[in-house]
Design a protein around this motif. Structure first.
Motif, short mmCIF file in Angstrom:
data_model
loop_
_atom_site.label_atom_id
_atom_site.label_comp_id
_atom_site.label_asym_id
_atom_site.label_seq_id
_atom_site.Cartn_x
_atom_site.Cartn_y
_atom_site.Cartn_z
N GLN A 1 16.13 18.41 -35.64
CA GLN A 1 17.14 18.80 -36.63
C GLN A 1 16.84 20.16 -37.25
O GLN A 1 17.76 20.90 -37.58
N VAL A 2 15.55 20.50 -37.38
CA VAL A 2 15.20 21.83 -37.90
C VAL A 2 15.77 22.89 -36.96
O VAL A 2 16.40 23.87 -37.38
N GLU A 3 15.58 22.65 -35.66
CA GLU A 3 16.07 23.59 -34.64
C GLU A 3 17.60 23.64 -34.61
O GLU A 3 18.19 24.72 -34.52
N GLU A 4 18.23 22.48 -34.71
CA GLU A 4 19.69 22.40 -34.66
C GLU A 4 20.31 23.22 -35.81
O GLU A 4 21.26 23.98 -35.61
N GLU A 5 19.76 23.05 -37.01
CA GLU A 5 20.31 23.80 -38.17
C GLU A 5 20.03 25.28 -38.02
O GLU A 5 20.89 26.11 -38.32
N GLU A 6 18.84 25.63 -37.55
CA GLU A 6 18.48 27.04 -37.40
C GLU A 6 19.39 27.73 -36.38
O GLU A 6 19.87 28.85 -36.61
N ASN A 7 19.64 27.06 -35.25
CA ASN A 7 20.51 27.65 -34.21
C ASN A 7 21.89 27.97 -34.77
O ASN A 7 22.42 29.07 -34.56
N ALA A 8 22.49 27.01 -35.46
CA ALA A 8 23.84 27.21 -36.01
C ALA A 8 23.82 28.33 -37.06
O ALA A 8 24.70 29.20 -37.08
N GLN A 9 22.79 28.33 -37.90
CA GLN A 9 22.70 29.35 -38.96
C GLN A 9 22.58 30.76 -38.36
O GLN A 9 23.21 31.71 -38.84
N ASN A 10 21.79 30.90 -37.29
CA ASN A 10 21.62 32.22 -36.65
C ASN A 10 22.95 32.74 -36.11
O ASN A 10 23.25 33.93 -36.24
N ILE A 11 23.73 31.86 -35.52
CA ILE A 11 25.02 32.30 -34.95
C ILE A 11 25.97 32.68 -36.10
O ILE A 11 26.69 33.69 -36.01
N SER B 1 31.31 24.71 -39.33
CA SER B 1 31.49 23.24 -39.22
C SER B 1 30.32 22.62 -38.45
O SER B 1 29.90 21.50 -38.75
N THR B 2 29.80 23.37 -37.47
CA THR B 2 28.63 22.89 -36.71
C THR B 2 27.43 22.73 -37.64
O THR B 2 26.75 21.70 -37.64
N LEU B 3 27.19 23.76 -38.46
CA LEU B 3 26.05 23.70 -39.39
C LEU B 3 26.22 22.53 -40.37
O LEU B 3 25.29 21.76 -40.60
#
Ligand code: FEO
Length: 174
Positions: free
Chosen positions: A127-137, A89-91
């Motif tokens: 936003q690139v970082e925000e999406e990447e962080n959620a995707q990694n988790i 949901s975060t992503l």
């Protein structure tokens, strides 16, 4: 002097960022309830970062002698199906925010407002970082599946996250 359409859109984005802050605080509460204090801490940092995003836009409107118009913040969800569901949901939410920022950016081109466009570049990168962080988790959670030790270790790792004030605020005098 701020263009009227831009001013309205920036105020709407302040509201969207505050809704994001509220969403992540709710996710922190969910993680506390499910016994994952590290993940709760991760969302609490996210909560603070979203307030920073709203404040960057607030400061910019003030700087341009515009009118800040703070609207009510809609209610946010309080329940998710699982830890994986929270991060998916975060992503999904961050992808939505990316499209809001992209729309705002496009509007600045339409209105020839390059000062606002320049300010928004920080958000495009963020936003690139925000999406990447959620995707990694999400990737980690899918690898771990329901392995209790894996979840425990991931919770510890996410709990080590610390808050750092967003760069545009650190150099602002407002
Ligand atoms: Fe303000 Fe998570 O983007």
């Amino acid at each position: 002097m701020l263009n009227e359409r831009i001013e309205k859109a920036l105020n709407e984005q302040i509201n969207a960022e505050m809704w994001s802050a509220y969403l992540y605080l709710s996710m922190a509460a969910y993680c506390h309830k499910t016994g994952q204090p590290g993940m709760a801490k991760w969302f609490e940092v996210q909560f603070k970062e979203e307030q920073d995003h709203a404040k960057i836009l607030f400061n910019y409107i003030v700087q341009r002698n515009g009118v800040v118009s703070l609207k009510p913040i809609d209610a946010v969800p309080t329940e998710w199906k699982s830890t994986l569901d929270v991060f998916e949901s975060t992503l999904a939410h961050e992808q939505k925010v990316t499209s809001l920022i992209n729309n705002l950016f496009a509007l600045t081109t339409q209105e020839n407002d390059y000062a606002t466009q320049s300010m928004l570049k920080w958000f495009v990168d963020e936003q690139v970082e925000e999406e990447e962080n959620a995707q990694n988790i999400i990737d980690n959670l899918k690898m771990i599946k329901d392995n209790g030790y894996g979840i425990y270790m991931l919770d510890k790792e996410l709990g080590a996250r610390t808050y750092t004030e967003a760069a545009p605020l650190a150099i602002s005098t407002l």
